[in-house]
Design a protein around this motif. Structure first.
Motif, PDB file in Angstrom:
ATOM      1  N   UNK A 299      54.089  93.466 105.835  1.00 20.46           N
ATOM      2  CA  UNK A 299      55.584  92.487 104.904  1.00 20.46           C
ATOM      3  C   UNK A 299      54.178  91.435 103.893  1.00 20.46           C
ATOM      4  N   UNK A 300      54.569  90.683 103.513  1.00 19.78           N
ATOM      5  CA  UNK A 300      54.241  90.112 102.658  1.00 19.78           C
ATOM      6  C   UNK A 300      54.743  89.098 102.572  1.00 19.78           C
ATOM      7  N   UNK A 301      54.151  87.910 103.042  1.00 19.63           N
ATOM      8  CA  UNK A 301      54.919  86.676 102.465  1.00 19.63           C
ATOM      9  C   UNK A 301      54.385  85.794 101.284  1.00 19.63           C
ATOM     10  N   UNK A 302      54.824  84.201 100.973  1.00 16.98           N
ATOM     11  CA  UNK A 302      54.948  83.937  99.806  1.00 16.98           C
ATOM     12  C   UNK A 302      53.239  83.370 100.574  1.00 16.98           C
ATOM     13  N   UNK A 303      52.719  82.729  99.831  1.00 18.40           N
ATOM     14  CA  UNK A 303      50.990  82.094  99.615  1.00 18.40           C
ATOM     15  C   UNK A 303      51.739  80.466  99.618  1.00 18.40           C
ATOM     16  N   UNK A 304      50.118  78.910  99.882  1.00 15.64           N
ATOM     17  CA  UNK A 304      51.633  77.766  99.470  1.00 15.64           C
ATOM     18  C   UNK A 304      50.965  78.315  98.486  1.00 15.64           C
ATOM     19  N   UNK A 305      52.104  77.075  97.975  1.00 15.12           N
ATOM     20  CA  UNK A 305      52.288  76.074  96.788  1.00 15.12           C
ATOM     21  C   UNK A 305      51.458  74.966  96.398  1.00 15.12           C
ATOM     22  N   UNK A 306      50.823  74.869  95.110  1.00 15.96           N
ATOM     23  CA  UNK A 306      49.943  74.063  94.676  1.00 15.96           C
ATOM     24  C   UNK A 306      50.286  72.875  93.728  1.00 15.96           C
ATOM     25  N   UNK A 307      50.753  72.067  94.322  1.00 14.82           N
ATOM     26  CA  UNK A 307      51.388  70.643  93.338  1.00 14.82           C
ATOM     27  C   UNK A 307      49.897  70.481  92.796  1.00 14.82           C
ATOM     28  N   UNK A 308      50.466  70.355  91.024  1.00 14.14           N
ATOM     29  CA  UNK A 308      49.256  69.752  90.563  1.00 14.14           C
ATOM     30  C   UNK A 308      50.228  68.465  89.729  1.00 14.14           C
ATOM     31  N   UNK A 309      49.243  67.252  89.629  1.00 17.32           N
ATOM     32  CA  UNK A 309      49.341  65.523  89.787  1.00 17.32           C
ATOM     33  C   UNK A 309      49.180  65.633  88.175  1.00 17.32           C
ATOM     34  N   UNK A 310      49.846  65.665  87.011  1.00 17.26           N
ATOM     35  CA  UNK A 310      49.681  65.732  85.768  1.00 17.26           C
ATOM     36  C   UNK A 310      49.196  64.302  85.164  1.00 17.26           C
ATOM     37  N   UNK A 311      47.656  63.472  85.367  1.00 17.16           N
ATOM     38  CA  UNK A 311      47.772  61.862  84.803  1.00 17.16           C
ATOM     39  C   UNK A 311      47.378  62.099  83.494  1.00 17.16           C
TER      40      UNK A 311
END
Length: 77
Positions: free
Chosen positions: A64-76
């Motif tokens: 099986x293949x699962x989704x990885x964790x999503x990385x949220x980026x914050x633009x300053x």
């Protein structure tokens, strides 16, 4: 590599024998097939080393293949 691209390769090998899986992965044109080929080779080596089983008797029963964790980026600004 996205999970969708890896799933289309995994769906082709699920339920097949070890040797048949290696043949399929060697001729597949997808980029995802090479990392999955390396994973299958390592799994076969681990099974033969730890359990003493013959590689010709192995079957890919679960993959099986699962989704990885999503990385949220914050633009300053």
């Amino acid at each position: 590599m996205s999970a969708h691209k890896a799933r289309r390769v995994i769906d082709q090998i699920r339920g097949r024998s070890y040797e048949e899986t290696l043949m399929i992965l060697n001729v597949m044109p997808y980029q995802a097939s090479y990392p999955i080929l390396k994973m299958v080779l390592n799994a076969g080596a681990n099974a033969s080393y730890t359990r003493g089983s013959n590689k010709t008797n192995l079957i890919i029963s679960k993959a099986e293949v699962n989704e990885g964790t999503a990385v949220k980026s914050i633009a300053y600004s």
